[in-house]
Design an enzyme around this catalytic site. Structure first.
Site, PDB file in Angstrom:
ATOM      1  N   ASP A  54       0.900  -1.060  -0.042  1.00  0.00           N
ATOM      2  CA  ASP A  54       0.220   0.354  -0.494  1.00  0.00           C
ATOM      3  C   ASP A  54       0.793   1.256  -0.367  1.00  0.00           C
ATOM      4  OD1 ASP A  54       1.027   0.518   2.658  1.00  0.00           O
ATOM      5  OD2 ASP A  54      -0.599   0.191   3.598  1.00  0.00           O
ATOM      6  N   HIS A  55      -0.137   2.714   0.171  1.00  0.00           N
ATOM      7  CA  HIS A  55       1.228   3.488   0.116  1.00  0.00           C
ATOM      8  C   HIS A  55       1.953   4.112   1.032  1.00  0.00           C
ATOM      9  CE1 HIS A  55      -2.538   4.222   3.025  1.00  0.00           C
ATOM     10  NE2 HIS A  55      -1.932   4.651   3.799  1.00  0.00           N
ATOM     11  N   CYS A  82       3.092  -2.958   3.997  1.00  0.00           N
ATOM     12  CA  CYS A  82       2.616  -1.805   4.128  1.00  0.00           C
ATOM     13  C   CYS A  82       3.263  -0.788   5.107  1.00  0.00           C
ATOM     14  CB  CYS A  82       1.162  -2.313   4.626  1.00  0.00           C
ATOM     15  SG  CYS A  82       0.613  -3.167   6.528  1.00  0.00           S
ATOM     16  N   THR A  94       3.078  -0.889   8.211  1.00  0.00           N
ATOM     17  CA  THR A  94       3.335  -2.806   9.763  1.00  0.00           C
ATOM     18  C   THR A  94       4.052  -3.138   8.830  1.00  0.00           C
ATOM     19  OG1 THR A  94       1.217  -2.520  10.416  1.00  0.00           O
ATOM     20  CG2 THR A  94       2.290  -0.776  12.119  1.00  0.00           C
ATOM     21  N   HIS A 128      10.668 -23.223   9.571  1.00  0.00           N
ATOM     22  CA  HIS A 128       9.343 -23.687  10.001  1.00  0.00           C
ATOM     23  C   HIS A 128       7.765 -23.881   9.661  1.00  0.00           C
ATOM     24  CE1 HIS A 128      11.970 -24.123  14.498  1.00  0.00           C
ATOM     25  NE2 HIS A 128      12.685 -24.057  13.402  1.00  0.00           N
ATOM     26  N   HIS A 153       8.133 -30.228  11.429  1.00  0.00           N
ATOM     27  CA  HIS A 153       7.701 -28.311  10.165  1.00  0.00           C
ATOM     28  C   HIS A 153       6.034 -29.117   9.306  1.00  0.00           C
ATOM     29  CE1 HIS A 153      10.305 -26.984  13.351  1.00  0.00           C
ATOM     30  NE2 HIS A 153      11.222 -27.520  13.069  1.00  0.00           N
TER      31      HIS A 153
HETATM   32  C1  RB5 Z   1      -1.695   2.481   6.209  1.00  0.00           C
HETATM   33  O1  RB5 Z   1      -2.628   4.620   6.822  1.00  0.00           O
HETATM   34  C2  RB5 Z   1      -1.411   1.625   7.569  1.00  0.00           C
HETATM   35  O2  RB5 Z   1      -2.867   1.278   8.445  1.00  0.00           O
HETATM   36  C3  RB5 Z   1      -1.739   0.603   6.417  1.00  0.00           C
HETATM   37  O3  RB5 Z   1      -0.551   0.833   6.092  1.00  0.00           O
HETATM   38  C4  RB5 Z   1      -1.031  -0.944   7.776  1.00  0.00           C
HETATM   39  O4  RB5 Z   1       0.437  -0.660   8.492  1.00  0.00           O
HETATM   40  C5  RB5 Z   1      -1.789  -1.185   8.634  1.00  0.00           C
HETATM   41  O5  RB5 Z   1      -1.582  -2.565   8.925  1.00  0.00           O
END
Ligand code: RB5
Length: 144
Positions: free
Chosen positions: A8-9, A65, A67, A98, A133
């Protein structure tokens, strides 16, 4: 080997870094988006990348993304996908050894470029150990 990669962004900038790394290793990849830093919805990209791997169009997937959490949750909802969110090289090795992970998730806002490259390298270069595993990954694959 063909890698499907998507973000994503929040993962757009790190995706560029990982694509450069793959190019340097002469590993083929297909970029399933997003293609700018404009805000988008990570489930769309996690699903697209996971479906590419699950269908066999790609051998492995990398999703990014902010996180790595949301996009890994999305990927893991597709049957046949075992997507490991990794924040260290050790986790990348272990999710291959694993979990036989066929997708790697990382966080563009939580992982440095250097660490993300090292994680990707470990993920791509580590084999599944099989044995006990395999019984467990079979159980995972039976769940959806
Ligand atoms: C986008 O703002 C953010 O929520 C996304 O990139 C991600 O971290 C979601 O888990």
């Amino acid at each position: 080997m063909i890698i499907a990669i998507a973000s994503d962004h929040g993962g757009f900038e790190l995706k560029k870094v990982i694509k450069q790394y793959l190019s340097e290793r002469k590993i083929k990849y297909v970029d399933l988006g997003t293609h700018s830093s404009e805000s988008v919805d990570y489930p769309i990209y996690g699903k697209a990348c996971a479906e590419s791997v699950a269908s066999g169009r790609a051998d492995m997937g990398i999703v990014i993304c902010g996180t790595g959490i949301g996009i890994s949750i999305a990927a893991n909802k597709v049957k046949g996908i075992r997507c490991g969110l990794c924040t260290s090289v050790e986790m990348a090795k272990l999710t291959r050894q694993h979990n036989n992970a066929n997708m790697l998730a990382m966080g563009g806002r939580t992982t440095s470029d250097e660490l993300a490259i090292a994680i990707t390298e470990a993920f791509l270069d580590t084999e599944f150990e099989g044995g006990r595993h395999k019984r467990r990954t079979d159980m995972l694959d039976d769940m959806i």
